[in-house]
Design a protein around this motif. Structure first.
Motif, PDB file in Angstrom:
ATOM      1  N   GLU A  63       0.823  -1.208   0.000  1.00  0.00           N
ATOM      2  CA  GLU A  63       0.000   0.000   0.000  1.00  0.00           C
ATOM      3  C   GLU A  63       0.859   1.261   0.000  1.00  0.00           C
ATOM      4  N   ASN A  64       1.884   1.246   0.870  1.00  0.00           N
ATOM      5  CA  ASN A  64       2.732   2.417   1.060  1.00  0.00           C
ATOM      6  C   ASN A  64       4.123   1.928   1.456  1.00  0.00           C
ATOM      7  N   SER A  65       5.064   2.043   0.537  1.00  0.00           N
ATOM      8  CA  SER A  65       6.403   1.493   0.769  1.00  0.00           C
ATOM      9  C   SER A  65       7.136   2.170   1.924  1.00  0.00           C
ATOM     10  N   ARG A  66       6.664   3.334   2.339  1.00  0.00           N
ATOM     11  CA  ARG A  66       7.330   4.032   3.437  1.00  0.00           C
ATOM     12  C   ARG A  66       6.719   3.722   4.801  1.00  0.00           C
ATOM     13  N   ALA A  67       5.640   2.959   4.820  1.00  0.00           N
ATOM     14  CA  ALA A  67       4.951   2.663   6.077  1.00  0.00           C
ATOM     15  C   ALA A  67       5.794   1.776   6.992  1.00  0.00           C
ATOM     16  N   VAL A  68       6.495   0.823   6.396  1.00  0.00           N
ATOM     17  CA  VAL A  68       7.317  -0.115   7.162  1.00  0.00           C
ATOM     18  C   VAL A  68       8.688  -0.168   6.500  1.00  0.00           C
ATOM     19  N   ALA A  69       9.722  -0.005   7.301  1.00  0.00           N
ATOM     20  CA  ALA A  69      11.085  -0.007   6.776  1.00  0.00           C
ATOM     21  C   ALA A  69      11.441  -1.356   6.160  1.00  0.00           C
ATOM     22  N   LYS A  70      12.111  -1.312   5.023  1.00  0.00           N
ATOM     23  CA  LYS A  70      12.552  -2.539   4.362  1.00  0.00           C
ATOM     24  C   LYS A  70      13.468  -3.347   5.271  1.00  0.00           C
ATOM     25  N   ASP A  74      13.230  -7.238   6.202  1.00  0.00           N
ATOM     26  CA  ASP A  74      14.371  -8.134   5.980  1.00  0.00           C
ATOM     27  C   ASP A  74      14.780  -8.852   7.264  1.00  0.00           C
ATOM     28  N   ASP A  75      14.820  -8.116   8.371  1.00  0.00           N
ATOM     29  CA  ASP A  75      15.197  -8.717   9.656  1.00  0.00           C
ATOM     30  C   ASP A  75      14.181  -9.769  10.101  1.00  0.00           C
ATOM     31  N   LEU A  76      12.907  -9.496   9.886  1.00  0.00           N
ATOM     32  CA  LEU A  76      11.871 -10.483  10.224  1.00  0.00           C
ATOM     33  C   LEU A  76      12.005 -11.720   9.344  1.00  0.00           C
ATOM     34  N   GLU A  77      12.326 -11.524   8.074  1.00  0.00           N
ATOM     35  CA  GLU A  77      12.510 -12.667   7.173  1.00  0.00           C
ATOM     36  C   GLU A  77      13.649 -13.561   7.657  1.00  0.00           C
ATOM     37  N   LYS A  78      14.698 -12.966   8.203  1.00  0.00           N
ATOM     38  CA  LYS A  78      15.824 -13.749   8.734  1.00  0.00           C
ATOM     39  C   LYS A  78      15.359 -14.634   9.886  1.00  0.00           C
ATOM     40  N   ILE A  79      14.493 -14.115  10.737  1.00  0.00           N
ATOM     41  CA  ILE A  79      13.973 -14.896  11.863  1.00  0.00           C
ATOM     42  C   ILE A  79      13.086 -16.028  11.342  1.00  0.00           C
ATOM     43  N   VAL A  80      12.220 -15.696  10.413  1.00  0.00           N
ATOM     44  CA  VAL A  80      11.238 -16.655   9.915  1.00  0.00           C
ATOM     45  C   VAL A  80      11.886 -17.755   9.068  1.00  0.00           C
ATOM     46  N   LEU A  81      12.879 -17.402   8.277  1.00  0.00           N
ATOM     47  CA  LEU A  81      13.469 -18.365   7.344  1.00  0.00           C
ATOM     48  C   LEU A  81      14.591 -19.204   7.945  1.00  0.00           C
TER      49      LEU A  81
END
Length: 82
Positions: A63-70, A74-81
């Motif tokens: 919706e809005n690329s500035r709403a949540v920092a990339k 990325d850091d959440l993806e590291k935890i999940v993956l």
């Protein structure tokens, strides 16, 4: 299973969920899982709730690329993956 869970990432996730008022239930559950993880070092709940937060954040970024920092995504993806 060796999982590295960053306190900074989880705290930032909780803050962003609260700030954007995305999902109060998820905020409460992730907070509970994080405190439980600090006590027993069992990452299952933190990983599961991080997946849910990641999905919400990705949708919000659509919706809005500035709403949540990339970086947070990325850091959440590291935890999940891992």
């Amino acid at each position: 299973m060796s999982v590295k869970i960053s306190e900074k990432t989880i705290v930032s996730t909780l803050e962003k969920l609260d700030k954007l008022k995305l999902d109060e239930r998820l905020h409460a559950e992730l907070s509970w899982c994080w405190n439980s993880y600090k006590f027993d070092n069992n990452p299952v709940g933190v990983i599961e709730k991080s997946k849910e937060a990641l999905a919400l954040f990705k949708a919000k970024r659509e919706e809005n690329s500035r709403a949540v920092a990339k970086k947070l995504v990325d850091d959440l993806e590291k935890i999940v993956l891992n």
